[in-house]
Design an enzyme around this catalytic site. Structure first.
Site, PDB file in Angstrom:
ATOM      1  N   CYS A  93       0.812  -1.219   0.000  1.00 50.47           N
ATOM      2  CA  CYS A  93       0.000   0.000   0.000  1.00 50.47           C
ATOM      3  C   CYS A  93       0.851   1.277   0.000  1.00 50.47           C
ATOM      4  O   CYS A  93       1.491   1.550  -1.015  1.00 50.47           O
ATOM      5  CB  CYS A  93      -1.008  -0.068   1.147  1.00 50.47           C
ATOM      6  SG  CYS A  93      -2.469   0.938   0.832  1.00 50.47           S
ATOM      7  N   ARG A 127     -12.050   6.782  -2.340  1.00 54.36           N
ATOM      8  CA  ARG A 127     -11.288   5.818  -1.555  1.00 54.36           C
ATOM      9  C   ARG A 127     -11.747   4.402  -1.895  1.00 54.36           C
ATOM     10  O   ARG A 127     -12.950   4.151  -2.000  1.00 54.36           O
ATOM     11  CB  ARG A 127     -11.483   6.121  -0.063  1.00 54.36           C
ATOM     12  CG  ARG A 127     -10.775   5.200   0.881  1.00 54.36           C
ATOM     13  CD  ARG A 127     -10.708   5.782   2.270  1.00 54.36           C
ATOM     14  NE  ARG A 127      -9.749   6.869   2.347  1.00 54.36           N
ATOM     15  CZ  ARG A 127      -8.427   6.692   2.531  1.00 54.36           C
ATOM     16  NH1 ARG A 127      -7.925   5.486   2.677  1.00 54.36           N
ATOM     17  NH2 ARG A 127      -7.633   7.724   2.572  1.00 54.36           N
ATOM     18  N   HIS A 191      -3.711  -5.629   2.308  1.00 51.67           N
ATOM     19  CA  HIS A 191      -3.532  -5.859   3.738  1.00 51.67           C
ATOM     20  C   HIS A 191      -4.237  -7.168   4.060  1.00 51.67           C
ATOM     21  O   HIS A 191      -4.794  -7.819   3.194  1.00 51.67           O
ATOM     22  CB  HIS A 191      -4.190  -4.732   4.551  1.00 51.67           C
ATOM     23  CG  HIS A 191      -3.680  -3.371   4.220  1.00 51.67           C
ATOM     24  ND1 HIS A 191      -2.471  -2.893   4.666  1.00 51.67           N
ATOM     25  CD2 HIS A 191      -4.223  -2.369   3.488  1.00 51.67           C
ATOM     26  CE1 HIS A 191      -2.298  -1.658   4.234  1.00 51.67           C
ATOM     27  NE2 HIS A 191      -3.336  -1.312   3.509  1.00 51.67           N
TER      28      HIS A 191
HETATM   29  N1  GLN Z   1      -1.983   7.036   1.809  1.00 45.70           N
HETATM   30  C1  GLN Z   1      -2.074   6.074   0.723  1.00 45.70           C
HETATM   31  C2  GLN Z   1      -3.408   6.121  -0.003  1.00 45.70           C
HETATM   32  O1  GLN Z   1      -4.415   6.518   0.555  1.00 45.70           O
HETATM   33  C3  GLN Z   1      -1.800   4.696   1.272  1.00 45.70           C
HETATM   34  C4  GLN Z   1      -2.875   4.193   2.192  1.00 45.70           C
HETATM   35  C5  GLN Z   1      -2.506   2.938   2.921  1.00 45.70           C
HETATM   36  O2  GLN Z   1      -1.334   2.585   3.024  1.00 45.70           O
HETATM   37  N2  GLN Z   1      -3.494   2.254   3.487  1.00 45.70           N
HETATM   38  O3  GLN Z   1      -3.447   5.755  -1.156  1.00 45.70           O
END
Ligand code: GLN
Length: 235
Positions: A93, A127, A191
Site C-alpha cells: 500500500c 477511496r 492488507h
Molecule cells: N496514503 C495512501 C493512499 O491513501 C496509502 C494508504 C494505505 O497505506 N493504506 O493511497
C-alpha cells in the site's frame, strides 16, 4: 551451520497499518517451521536501513507518515543497496506507492518516491475500501490472491514491471490489475495481512531468499483463505 535468514521490517513506527506487521510473523513462522534460523530486524525511521538483509518488508500508512518514510528512505540509501545486492522486498500500500517515481500527498500534490519500481501513483477520485480477490500472473504459479484494501491512490504501471494479478473483486491499481513485480520486488495494495491470507506469496519470497522449500501444514491458512474467498466470490 546455516546462517540466519535476515528479515528486515522497515519503519514500523511510520508504516504499519491493518496488521501489516503480521507479514513479518508469517515469514518468520514459515521459515522456522522448515528449520531455517531467522533474525528479525526492526528498523525505526530514525535508524539506518541495513543493506545486508535477505527479505525486506514495508507496510501501509497515512499520507503524512508515507511522505516522511519516502524522504527518509531516499536519504538513507540502504534499501537501494540491499536490492542491488539481490535482496527481496514486499511493499504494501503506502510502502508500494513509495517504491515508484511519484505518489499523491495529503492534498493530492505529487511527492517523489524512491524509484525502485517503474510505477507512478496519484490520488484517485474515491477511496477504495473492502475485500479484494485477484488472479496472479501465471508465471508466478500462485493461487488466487485474497486481501483487504483501503487507499485513495491509484497506480499506473510502466514497462519495467509486470502486474502481480488481475482483479476479480476490488480496485487494486485502478486499471483492472493489482500490485506488480519486478525482479525480487513485489508491490501490492493488499492488507489482511497479505502473507497470512496468501502463504504461497510468503513462500515465493522465502524461495527467492533460500531456494526450494519443503511443504508444511497449511490447514489454518487454508481455512482463512477459503472463508475470505467464499465470502466475496460465492454468490
Ligand atoms: N496514503 C495512501 C493512499 O491513501 C496509502 C494508504 C494505505 O497505506 N493504506 O493511497
Amino acid at each position: 551451520m546455516q546462517s540466519s535468514l535476515r528479515i528486515v521490517w522497515i519503519y514500523p513506527d511510520l508504516l504499519s497499518t491493518y496488521g501489516d506487521q503480521g507479514n513479518v510473523l508469517v515469514l518468520e513462522q514459515r521459515a522456522r517451521s522448515r528449520g531455517i534460523p531467522v533474525e528479525i530486524v526492526h528498523v525505526r525511521s530514525s535508524d539506518p536501513v541495513p543493506d545486508q538483509g535477505d527479505i525486506y518488508l514495508i507496510g501501509g500508512g497515512e499520507d503524512r507518515p508515507q511522505i516522511l518514510g519516502a524522504e527518509r528512505l531516499r536519504r538513507d540509501g540502504g534499501l537501494h543497496r540491499a536490492i542491488q545486492r539481490g535482496a527481496s522486498l514486499l511493499a504494501v500500500c503506502a510502502g508500494y506507492q513509495i517504491m515508484g517515481s511519484v505518489f499523491g500527498g495529503e492534498e493530492g500534490q505529487p511527492v517523489p518516491g524512491i524509484g525502485l519500481l517503474d510505477i507512478s501513483s496519484s490520488r484517485g477520485e474515491r477511496r477504495s475500501v473492502g475485500e479484494l480477490a485477484a488472479e496472479v500472473d501465471p508465471s508466478l504459479g500462485l493461487p488466487t490472491l485474497t486481501g483487504f484494501e483501503n487507499h485513495m491512490g491509484v497506480t499506473a504501471l510502466g514497462p519495467g514491471v509486470t502486474p502481480l494479478s488481475r482483479t476479480l473483486i476490488g480496485t487494486g491499481n485502478g486499471d483492472g490489475t493489482e500490485g506488480c513485480f519486478a525482479g525480487k520486488i513485489i508491490g501490492t495494495y493488499l492488507h489482511g495481512p497479505a502473507l497470512a491470507r496468501n502463504p504461497a506469496l510468503a513462500d515465493l519470497l522465502l524461495r527467492w531468499a533460500v531456494g526450494p522449500l519443503p511443504q508444511i501444514d497449511d490447514t489454518w491458512y487454508d481455512r482463512l483463505r477459503n472463508e475470505r474467498l467464499d465470502a466475496v466470490l460465492k454468490p
